[in-house]
Design a protein around this motif. Structure first.
Motif, PDB file in Angstrom:
ATOM      1  N   LEU A   7      -4.632  -1.883 -11.484  1.00 29.74           N
ATOM      2  CA  LEU A   7      -3.265  -2.053 -11.830  1.00 29.74           C
ATOM      3  C   LEU A   7      -2.946  -3.057 -13.158  1.00 29.74           C
ATOM      4  N   GLU A  64       4.834   2.008   0.455  1.00 28.70           N
ATOM      5  CA  GLU A  64       5.290   2.409  -0.784  1.00 28.70           C
ATOM      6  C   GLU A  64       5.336   4.037  -0.608  1.00 28.70           C
ATOM      7  N   PRO A  87       0.955  -1.105   0.087  1.00 30.70           N
ATOM      8  CA  PRO A  87       0.087   0.039  -0.035  1.00 30.70           C
ATOM      9  C   PRO A  87       1.006   1.216  -0.174  1.00 30.70           C
ATOM     10  N   SER A  88       0.080   2.274  -0.496  1.00 26.19           N
ATOM     11  CA  SER A  88       1.012   3.656  -0.424  1.00 26.19           C
ATOM     12  C   SER A  88       0.067   4.506   0.561  1.00 26.19           C
ATOM     13  N   TYR A 133       6.892   5.204  -9.604  1.00 24.99           N
ATOM     14  CA  TYR A 133       6.183   4.203  -8.986  1.00 24.99           C
ATOM     15  C   TYR A 133       6.634   2.889  -9.718  1.00 24.99           C
ATOM     16  N   VAL A 176       8.328  -0.049  -7.743  1.00 28.61           N
ATOM     17  CA  VAL A 176       7.655  -1.266  -7.589  1.00 28.61           C
ATOM     18  C   VAL A 176       8.629  -2.584  -8.089  1.00 28.61           C
ATOM     19  N   ARG A 235      -2.981  -8.168  -6.595  1.00 29.34           N
ATOM     20  CA  ARG A 235      -3.346  -6.755  -6.336  1.00 29.34           C
ATOM     21  C   ARG A 235      -4.439  -6.437  -7.230  1.00 29.34           C
TER      22      ARG A 235
HETATM   23  N1  GLU Z   1       1.274   1.023  -3.980  1.00 27.98           N
HETATM   24  C1  GLU Z   1       0.132   0.863  -4.982  1.00 27.98           C
HETATM   25  C2  GLU Z   1      -0.949   1.225  -4.394  1.00 27.98           C
HETATM   26  O1  GLU Z   1      -1.329   1.481  -3.466  1.00 27.98           O
HETATM   27  C3  GLU Z   1       0.359  -0.876  -5.333  1.00 27.98           C
HETATM   28  C4  GLU Z   1       1.296  -1.324  -6.033  1.00 27.98           C
HETATM   29  C5  GLU Z   1       1.195  -2.596  -6.306  1.00 27.98           C
HETATM   30  O2  GLU Z   1       0.557  -3.604  -5.732  1.00 27.98           O
HETATM   31  O3  GLU Z   1       1.963  -3.179  -7.213  1.00 27.98           O
HETATM   32  O4  GLU Z   1      -1.991   1.375  -5.458  1.00 27.98           O
END
Ligand code: GLU
Length: 290
Positions: free
Chosen positions: A195, A43, A10-11, A173, A177, A191
Protein backbone atom coordinates in the motif's frame (compact mmCIF):
# COMPACT_ATOMS: atom_id res chain seq x y z
CA UNK A 1 -1.84 6.07 27.28
CA UNK A 2 -0.08 8.27 24.73
CA UNK A 3 -1.59 10.08 21.76
CA UNK A 4 -0.81 7.08 19.55
CA UNK A 5 -3.93 5.65 17.86
CA UNK A 6 -3.16 2.85 15.45
CA UNK A 7 -5.33 0.46 13.49
CA UNK A 8 -5.54 -2.71 11.48
CA UNK A 9 -8.02 -2.48 8.60
CA UNK A 10 -8.57 -5.79 6.83
CA UNK A 11 -11.02 -6.31 3.97
CA UNK A 12 -13.24 -9.36 4.58
CA UNK A 13 -12.41 -10.98 1.26
CA UNK A 14 -11.36 -14.17 3.07
CA UNK A 15 -9.89 -15.43 6.34
CA UNK A 16 -6.56 -14.11 7.59
CA UNK A 17 -3.47 -15.90 6.26
CA UNK A 18 0.11 -15.68 7.52
CA UNK A 19 0.77 -12.45 5.58
CA UNK A 20 -2.23 -10.58 6.99
CA UNK A 21 -1.72 -11.92 10.52
CA UNK A 22 1.89 -10.72 10.23
CA UNK A 23 0.71 -7.18 9.36
CA UNK A 24 -1.84 -7.27 12.18
CA UNK A 25 0.84 -8.34 14.67
CA UNK A 26 3.28 -5.65 13.54
CA UNK A 27 0.59 -2.96 13.85
CA UNK A 28 -0.40 -4.31 17.27
CA UNK A 29 3.16 -4.50 18.66
CA UNK A 30 3.98 -1.02 17.36
CA UNK A 31 0.83 0.48 18.97
CA UNK A 32 1.36 -1.26 22.29
CA UNK A 33 5.10 -0.49 22.37
CA UNK A 34 4.08 3.18 22.16
CA UNK A 35 1.46 2.68 24.90
CA UNK A 36 -1.09 3.44 22.22
CA UNK A 37 -4.53 2.22 21.26
CA UNK A 38 -4.97 -0.43 18.61
CA UNK A 39 -8.26 -0.27 16.71
CA UNK A 40 -9.80 -2.76 14.33
CA UNK A 41 -11.72 -1.60 11.27
CA UNK A 42 -13.44 -4.02 8.92
CA UNK A 43 -13.29 -2.58 5.40
CA UNK A 44 -16.46 -4.14 4.05
CA UNK A 45 -17.39 -1.63 1.34
CA UNK A 46 -17.01 -4.01 -1.57
CA UNK A 47 -19.84 -6.60 -1.23
CA UNK A 48 -18.93 -8.45 -4.47
CA UNK A 49 -15.48 -9.24 -3.02
CA UNK A 50 -16.73 -10.05 0.46
CA UNK A 51 -16.72 -13.67 1.61
CA UNK A 52 -19.63 -14.59 3.87
CA UNK A 53 -18.51 -15.01 7.47
CA UNK A 54 -15.00 -13.69 6.82
CA UNK A 55 -15.43 -10.57 9.00
CA UNK A 56 -16.31 -12.57 12.12
CA UNK A 57 -13.59 -15.11 11.35
CA UNK A 58 -11.01 -12.30 11.13
CA UNK A 59 -12.18 -10.82 14.46
CA UNK A 60 -12.07 -14.27 16.10
CA UNK A 61 -8.64 -15.12 14.67
CA UNK A 62 -7.20 -11.87 15.97
CA UNK A 63 -8.75 -12.47 19.40
CA UNK A 64 -7.37 -16.02 19.47
CA UNK A 65 -3.94 -14.48 18.90
CA UNK A 66 -4.43 -11.97 21.73
CA UNK A 67 -5.33 -8.95 19.61
CA UNK A 68 -8.59 -7.25 20.58
CA UNK A 69 -9.62 -3.78 19.44
CA UNK A 70 -9.38 -1.14 22.18
CA UNK A 71 -12.71 0.30 20.97
CA UNK A 72 -15.73 -1.41 19.39
CA UNK A 73 -14.93 -2.75 15.94
CA UNK A 74 -15.48 -0.04 13.31
CA UNK A 75 -17.46 -1.21 10.26
CA UNK A 76 -17.36 0.54 6.91
CA UNK A 77 -20.88 -0.67 6.10
CA UNK A 78 -22.09 1.76 8.80
CA UNK A 79 -20.43 4.68 7.07
CA UNK A 80 -22.35 5.02 3.80
CA UNK A 81 -24.18 8.16 4.91
CA UNK A 82 -20.87 9.90 5.64
CA UNK A 83 -19.37 8.80 2.31
CA UNK A 84 -22.47 9.96 0.45
CA UNK A 85 -22.52 13.36 2.17
CA UNK A 86 -18.83 13.93 1.50
CA UNK A 87 -19.28 13.06 -2.17
CA UNK A 88 -22.19 15.43 -2.60
CA UNK A 89 -20.29 18.28 -0.90
CA UNK A 90 -17.25 17.68 -3.10
CA UNK A 91 -19.44 17.68 -6.22
CA UNK A 92 -21.27 20.83 -5.14
CA UNK A 93 -18.02 22.64 -4.51
CA UNK A 94 -16.60 21.51 -7.84
CA UNK A 95 -13.87 19.57 -6.07
CA UNK A 96 -15.08 16.38 -7.69
CA UNK A 97 -16.66 15.62 -11.05
CA UNK A 98 -18.36 12.86 -13.00
CA UNK A 99 -16.33 10.85 -15.45
CA UNK A 100 -17.71 8.60 -18.16
CA UNK A 101 -14.47 7.24 -19.61
CA UNK A 102 -14.24 3.48 -19.82
CA UNK A 103 -11.15 1.69 -18.57
CA UNK A 104 -10.26 0.78 -22.16
CA UNK A 105 -10.53 4.43 -23.30
CA UNK A 106 -8.26 5.58 -20.49
CA UNK A 107 -5.67 2.86 -21.04
CA UNK A 108 -5.53 3.42 -24.79
CA UNK A 109 -4.35 6.95 -24.05
CA UNK A 110 -2.12 6.69 -20.96
CA UNK A 111 -1.62 4.28 -18.03
CA UNK A 112 -3.05 6.95 -15.71
CA UNK A 113 -6.19 8.98 -16.07
CA UNK A 114 -5.40 12.29 -17.77
CA UNK A 115 -8.35 14.31 -16.45
CA UNK A 116 -10.31 14.11 -19.69
CA UNK A 117 -13.73 14.70 -18.08
CA UNK A 118 -12.73 17.60 -15.80
CA UNK A 119 -14.64 20.10 -17.87
CA UNK A 120 -17.20 17.82 -19.48
CA UNK A 121 -20.03 18.61 -17.03
CA UNK A 122 -21.42 15.06 -17.04
CA UNK A 123 -24.25 14.46 -14.60
CA UNK A 124 -23.61 10.77 -14.01
CA UNK A 125 -20.82 8.22 -14.09
CA UNK A 126 -17.91 7.50 -11.80
CA UNK A 127 -16.99 10.35 -9.43
CA UNK A 128 -13.40 11.57 -9.57
CA UNK A 129 -11.56 13.84 -7.20
CA UNK A 130 -10.05 17.04 -8.57
CA UNK A 131 -6.55 16.45 -7.24
CA UNK A 132 -5.03 19.93 -7.32
CA UNK A 133 -3.07 20.24 -4.09
CA UNK A 134 -0.40 17.64 -4.23
CA UNK A 135 1.70 16.65 -1.28
CA UNK A 136 4.82 15.48 -3.09
CA UNK A 137 6.72 13.82 -0.28
CA UNK A 138 6.43 12.27 3.14
CA UNK A 139 8.78 10.46 5.45
CA UNK A 140 7.87 6.85 6.06
CA UNK A 141 8.93 5.72 9.54
CA UNK A 142 10.58 2.58 8.15
CA UNK A 143 11.35 3.47 4.55
CA UNK A 144 12.49 7.08 4.83
CA UNK A 145 11.70 9.87 2.39
CA UNK A 146 9.15 8.96 -0.27
CA UNK A 147 9.04 11.54 -3.00
CA UNK A 148 7.21 11.98 -6.29
CA UNK A 149 9.03 14.47 -8.50
CA UNK A 150 7.04 17.48 -9.68
CA UNK A 151 8.21 16.83 -13.24
CA UNK A 152 5.97 13.76 -13.18
CA UNK A 153 3.01 15.71 -11.94
CA UNK A 154 0.43 14.15 -14.15
CA UNK A 155 2.37 10.92 -14.63
CA UNK A 156 2.32 9.88 -11.00
CA UNK A 157 -0.53 8.05 -9.32
CA UNK A 158 -0.28 10.38 -6.29
CA UNK A 159 -1.57 13.20 -8.48
CA UNK A 160 -4.18 11.31 -10.43
CA UNK A 161 -7.77 12.51 -10.26
CA UNK A 162 -8.59 9.26 -8.49
CA UNK A 163 -12.00 7.63 -8.43
CA UNK A 164 -14.00 8.33 -5.26
CA UNK A 165 -17.10 6.44 -6.29
CA UNK A 166 -17.24 3.81 -8.98
CA UNK A 167 -19.72 3.88 -11.83
CA UNK A 168 -21.65 1.07 -10.13
CA UNK A 169 -22.12 3.30 -7.05
CA UNK A 170 -19.56 1.57 -4.79
CA UNK A 171 -17.40 3.93 -2.76
CA UNK A 172 -13.72 3.67 -3.62
CA UNK A 173 -11.16 2.39 -1.14
CA UNK A 174 -9.10 5.62 -1.13
CA UNK A 175 -12.03 7.79 -0.04
CA UNK A 176 -13.33 5.36 2.58
CA UNK A 177 -9.91 4.69 4.09
CA UNK A 178 -9.09 8.40 4.48
CA UNK A 179 -12.52 9.40 5.85
CA UNK A 180 -12.39 6.54 8.34
CA UNK A 181 -8.83 7.22 9.47
CA UNK A 182 -9.98 10.81 10.10
CA UNK A 183 -13.13 9.67 11.95
CA UNK A 184 -11.24 7.22 14.15
CA UNK A 185 -8.58 9.81 15.00
CA UNK A 186 -5.79 7.59 13.66
CA UNK A 187 -2.35 9.03 14.32
CA UNK A 188 -0.20 6.10 13.15
CA UNK A 189 -0.80 3.81 10.21
CA UNK A 190 1.13 0.57 10.03
CA UNK A 191 0.37 -1.57 6.98
CA UNK A 192 2.06 -3.58 4.22
CA UNK A 193 4.41 -2.13 1.61
CA UNK A 194 1.91 -3.15 -1.08
CA UNK A 195 0.00 0.00 0.00
CA UNK A 196 3.05 2.28 -0.02
CA UNK A 197 2.24 3.57 -3.54
CA UNK A 198 -1.19 4.79 -2.36
CA UNK A 199 0.14 6.86 0.53
CA UNK A 200 0.89 10.17 -1.19
CA UNK A 201 -2.51 10.14 -2.82
CA UNK A 202 -4.17 9.41 0.52
CA UNK A 203 -2.19 12.20 2.17
CA UNK A 204 -3.38 14.55 -0.54
CA UNK A 205 -6.97 13.51 0.05
CA UNK A 206 -6.47 13.83 3.80
CA UNK A 207 -5.37 17.47 3.48
CA UNK A 208 -8.30 18.23 1.22
CA UNK A 209 -10.84 16.73 3.65
CA UNK A 210 -9.64 17.90 7.06
CA UNK A 211 -7.36 20.24 8.94
CA UNK A 212 -6.57 17.42 11.39
CA UNK A 213 -2.86 16.48 11.49
CA UNK A 214 -2.21 13.59 9.09
CA UNK A 215 -1.07 10.25 10.45
CA UNK A 216 2.47 8.99 10.39
CA UNK A 217 2.90 6.07 8.05
CA UNK A 218 5.04 2.99 8.46
CA UNK A 219 4.98 0.18 5.94
CA UNK A 220 5.98 -3.31 7.01
CA UNK A 221 7.21 -6.01 4.66
CA UNK A 222 4.82 -8.04 2.61
CA UNK A 223 5.41 -11.78 2.98
CA UNK A 224 6.25 -13.43 -0.34
CA UNK A 225 6.93 -17.01 -1.41
CA UNK A 226 9.42 -15.75 -4.03
CA UNK A 227 10.45 -12.20 -5.02
CA UNK A 228 7.30 -10.32 -6.06
CA UNK A 229 4.99 -13.27 -5.24
CA UNK A 230 2.90 -12.01 -2.36
CA UNK A 231 1.19 -14.38 0.06
CA UNK A 232 -2.40 -13.43 -0.52
CA UNK A 233 -5.96 -14.62 -0.69
CA UNK A 234 -5.71 -14.46 -4.48
CA UNK A 235 -2.65 -16.77 -4.38
CA UNK A 236 -4.57 -19.18 -2.15
CA UNK A 237 -2.43 -18.68 0.95
CA UNK A 238 -3.88 -21.08 3.54
CA UNK A 239 -6.13 -19.68 6.26
CA UNK A 240 -4.61 -19.30 9.71
CA UNK A 241 -5.16 -22.38 11.85
CA UNK A 242 -6.80 -21.05 15.01
CA UNK A 243 -6.04 -24.25 16.91
CA UNK A 244 -2.34 -23.36 17.17
CA UNK A 245 -2.03 -19.66 17.97
CA UNK A 246 1.21 -20.10 19.97
CA UNK A 247 2.93 -21.70 16.99
CA UNK A 248 1.56 -19.02 14.63
CA UNK A 249 2.86 -16.22 16.81
CA UNK A 250 6.24 -17.96 17.11
CA UNK A 251 6.47 -18.13 13.30
CA UNK A 252 5.76 -14.39 13.08
CA UNK A 253 8.17 -13.60 15.90
CA UNK A 254 10.93 -15.54 14.12
CA UNK A 255 10.33 -13.44 10.98
CA UNK A 256 10.56 -10.29 13.10
CA UNK A 257 13.69 -11.42 14.97
CA UNK A 258 11.79 -11.35 18.28
CA UNK A 259 12.24 -13.99 20.99
CA UNK A 260 9.96 -15.39 23.63
CA UNK A 261 9.90 -18.61 25.58
CA UNK A 262 6.54 -17.71 27.18
CA UNK A 263 3.90 -20.43 27.06
CA UNK A 264 0.88 -18.12 26.80
CA UNK A 265 -0.36 -15.76 24.10
CA UNK A 266 -0.31 -12.79 26.45
CA UNK A 267 3.20 -13.69 27.61
CA UNK A 268 4.52 -13.89 24.05
CA UNK A 269 2.93 -10.59 23.08
CA UNK A 270 4.25 -8.90 26.24
CA UNK A 271 7.80 -10.08 25.39
CA UNK A 272 7.37 -8.80 21.84
CA UNK A 273 6.17 -5.39 23.01
CA UNK A 274 9.09 -5.11 25.41
CA UNK A 275 11.65 -5.95 22.70
CA UNK A 276 9.95 -3.66 20.21
CA UNK A 277 10.46 -0.77 22.62
CA UNK A 278 14.19 -1.29 22.93
CA UNK A 279 15.02 -2.40 19.38
CA UNK A 280 12.28 -2.34 16.75
CA UNK A 281 13.11 -4.51 13.73
CA UNK A 282 14.67 -3.02 10.59
CA UNK A 283 12.38 -3.55 7.65
CA UNK A 284 12.71 -4.31 3.94
CA UNK A 285 10.02 -4.22 1.30
CA UNK A 286 9.51 -7.98 1.13
CA UNK A 287 10.25 -10.98 3.31
CA UNK A 288 10.50 -14.46 1.83
CA UNK A 289 8.76 -17.27 3.69
CA UNK A 290 8.76 -21.00 2.85
N1 GLU B 1 -8.33 -2.91 3.61
C1 GLU B 1 -7.02 -2.82 3.03
C2 GLU B 1 -6.52 -4.22 2.71
O1 GLU B 1 -7.01 -5.18 3.29
C3 GLU B 1 -6.01 -2.16 3.92
C4 GLU B 1 -6.20 -0.69 4.05
C5 GLU B 1 -5.11 0.03 4.81
O2 GLU B 1 -4.46 -0.57 5.69
O3 GLU B 1 -4.94 1.21 4.56
O4 GLU B 1 -5.63 -4.34 1.89
Amino acid sequence: MTGYVGRFAPSPSGPLHLGSLFTATVSYLDAKAHNGQWLLRIEDIDPPREVLGASQLIIDTLATHGMVSDKPVFWQHNRHEKYRKTLSTLLQQNRAYYCQCTRAQIKSYHPLYQRQCRHAKHISGAIRWRNDAPVIEYRDRWHGLQRAPYSELIEHSAFEDCILQRKDGLVAYNLAVVLDDIAQGITHIVRGTDLLPTTLLQLNLWHSLTKQKPPEYAHCPVLVTAPGKKLSKQNHAPAIDNSKPLANLRTIFALLGLHSSAQSIDGILADGIQQWRTSPPAFQQEMIVE
